[in-house]
Design a protein around this motif. Sequence first.
Motif, short mmCIF file in Angstrom:
data_model
loop_
_atom_site.label_atom_id
_atom_site.label_comp_id
_atom_site.label_asym_id
_atom_site.label_seq_id
_atom_site.Cartn_x
_atom_site.Cartn_y
_atom_site.Cartn_z
N ARG A 78 -10.20 -53.11 92.21
CA ARG A 78 -11.61 -53.39 92.00
C ARG A 78 -11.76 -54.90 91.91
O ARG A 78 -11.31 -55.53 90.96
CB ARG A 78 -12.12 -52.73 90.71
N ALA A 79 -12.35 -55.49 92.94
CA ALA A 79 -12.43 -56.94 93.03
C ALA A 79 -13.53 -57.48 92.14
O ALA A 79 -14.51 -56.81 91.83
CB ALA A 79 -12.69 -57.36 94.47
N SER A 80 -13.39 -58.72 91.71
CA SER A 80 -14.41 -59.39 90.94
C SER A 80 -15.57 -59.76 91.85
O SER A 80 -15.42 -59.87 93.05
CB SER A 80 -13.84 -60.65 90.29
N ARG A 81 -16.77 -59.96 91.27
CA ARG A 81 -17.94 -60.32 92.05
C ARG A 81 -17.75 -61.68 92.70
O ARG A 81 -17.26 -62.60 92.10
CB ARG A 81 -19.18 -60.35 91.14
N LYS A 82 -18.18 -61.78 93.94
CA LYS A 82 -18.01 -63.01 94.67
C LYS A 82 -19.24 -63.90 94.47
O LYS A 82 -20.23 -63.47 93.94
CB LYS A 82 -17.79 -62.69 96.14
N GLY A 83 -19.22 -65.13 94.94
CA GLY A 83 -20.22 -66.16 94.70
C GLY A 83 -21.63 -65.82 95.12
O GLY A 83 -22.07 -64.70 95.01
N PRO A 143 -27.34 -51.77 94.41
CA PRO A 143 -27.62 -53.02 93.70
C PRO A 143 -26.71 -54.17 94.13
O PRO A 143 -27.15 -55.32 94.19
CB PRO A 143 -27.37 -52.65 92.23
N ARG A 144 -25.46 -53.85 94.45
CA ARG A 144 -24.53 -54.91 94.89
C ARG A 144 -24.95 -55.46 96.25
O ARG A 144 -24.81 -56.67 96.51
CB ARG A 144 -23.12 -54.33 94.96
N LEU A 145 -25.48 -54.62 97.13
CA LEU A 145 -25.99 -55.09 98.40
C LEU A 145 -27.17 -56.05 98.18
O LEU A 145 -27.25 -57.10 98.84
CB LEU A 145 -26.44 -53.92 99.28
N ILE A 146 -28.06 -55.69 97.27
CA ILE A 146 -29.19 -56.56 96.98
C ILE A 146 -28.72 -57.88 96.39
O ILE A 146 -29.14 -58.96 96.80
CB ILE A 146 -30.16 -55.86 96.00
N GLU A 147 -27.76 -57.80 95.46
CA GLU A 147 -27.22 -58.99 94.81
C GLU A 147 -26.48 -59.89 95.79
O GLU A 147 -26.59 -61.11 95.76
CB GLU A 147 -26.28 -58.56 93.68
N GLY A 148 -25.71 -59.26 96.70
CA GLY A 148 -24.83 -60.05 97.56
C GLY A 148 -25.44 -60.47 98.88
O GLY A 148 -24.89 -61.31 99.58
N VAL A 149 -26.59 -59.86 99.24
CA VAL A 149 -27.19 -60.14 100.54
C VAL A 149 -28.56 -60.78 100.42
O VAL A 149 -28.91 -61.68 101.18
CB VAL A 149 -27.28 -58.85 101.40
N CYS A 150 -29.38 -60.28 99.50
CA CYS A 150 -30.76 -60.76 99.40
C CYS A 150 -30.86 -62.14 98.73
O CYS A 150 -30.03 -62.46 97.89
CB CYS A 150 -31.63 -59.77 98.63
#
Length: 378
Positions: free
Chosen positions: A181-186, A371-378
């Motif tokens: 499980r990777a940590s959240r990226k920038g 939610p991760r898609l929204i966080e990482g893309v939007c």
Amino acid sequence: MTVSVLVVDDSGFFRKRLTEILTSSGQIRVVGVAANGREGVELAESLRPDVITMDYEMPIMDGISAVREIMKKHPVPVLMFSSLTYEGARITLDALEAGAVDFLPKNFEEIARDGSQLQKILIDRVLDVARSKPAGRTPPPPRAAAPSPSRPVATKVPVSSRPAASARQAAQPMPEAPPRRASRKGPARHYAVVGIGTSTGGPVALQRVLTALPASFPSPIVLVQHMPASFTPAFAERLNKLCNIEVRQAEDGDILRPGLALLAPGGKQMMVENRSGKPRIRILPGDERLNYRPCVDVTFGSLARAYPGKTLGVVLTGMGSDGREGCRMMKQSGSPIWSQDEKSSVIYGMPMAVAKAGLSDEVLSLDEIGPRLIEGVC
């Protein structure tokens, strides 16, 4: 270990034939039969079988109502039998939404060319379903994004199916790198395309992920769900009614654009081409040499070539290992890969294959992906 099965169908001939085929395996024991949904609900409670096979059109109580009752009282994996027509697709999707795990055509000639093939398909499918997690145990969470006024809020969650070709052997653990499980990226980054591949459990997963996205989602999305040709139009229509983004079945020549999700048509292969900066969909005939039509590997491989380092690959619940090699190509081109975790997967086959191959940058629960898609893309 012997798998116990309850057969629910109003046809005496079908009950007898199905019982004969399943018991011939030596791995399956039919512990009861029921002639209608009400009897099925009662026997499910008293017999507690490992799997229930369910017809959808029966007297007294239909199969969909029976599945809902069973999921309320004692969730157990249910395999539906349906017709491969548009109306059959709509009814089957309702049954999957009610909590059924998988389905097969009731007309045996539609799933097998000969008796031995039929026997193998039926037995394999029941054994596969026995290892799945019934949907009734994992109710959907609230939506993560505010609904668009023109789109209704999703309130129900379906569960998926896969093609008749057996992939049970491919779903077995592989001696490769353990999932992490990777940590959240920038900060958020723009992806030229987001590709999502899935099989058994896919409709529940896709609905949960896509309904979380806002209409302003900035990347186009391509979807590959193992499904028959007669089912994908109805499934795309259903998703489109529930989601804030637009969802429809892909057609040859479609242009990718933000806020649009294109679903690969059943029985064919979908590829993405990027010529002169104009991304388009190519729909090709299904290759009989490939087990899956559509195939995640084919679509993801085309994404790796069309947009090296600029795509995001997501592999959700499903039987077998389709998607692993496509993810490998995307990863080699510099694109990140996400995979669903075991706990939230109906069948931990496809995402496990990706994670164990060391290709997953992030291993996420189903509820985290939208939610991760929204966080990482939007």
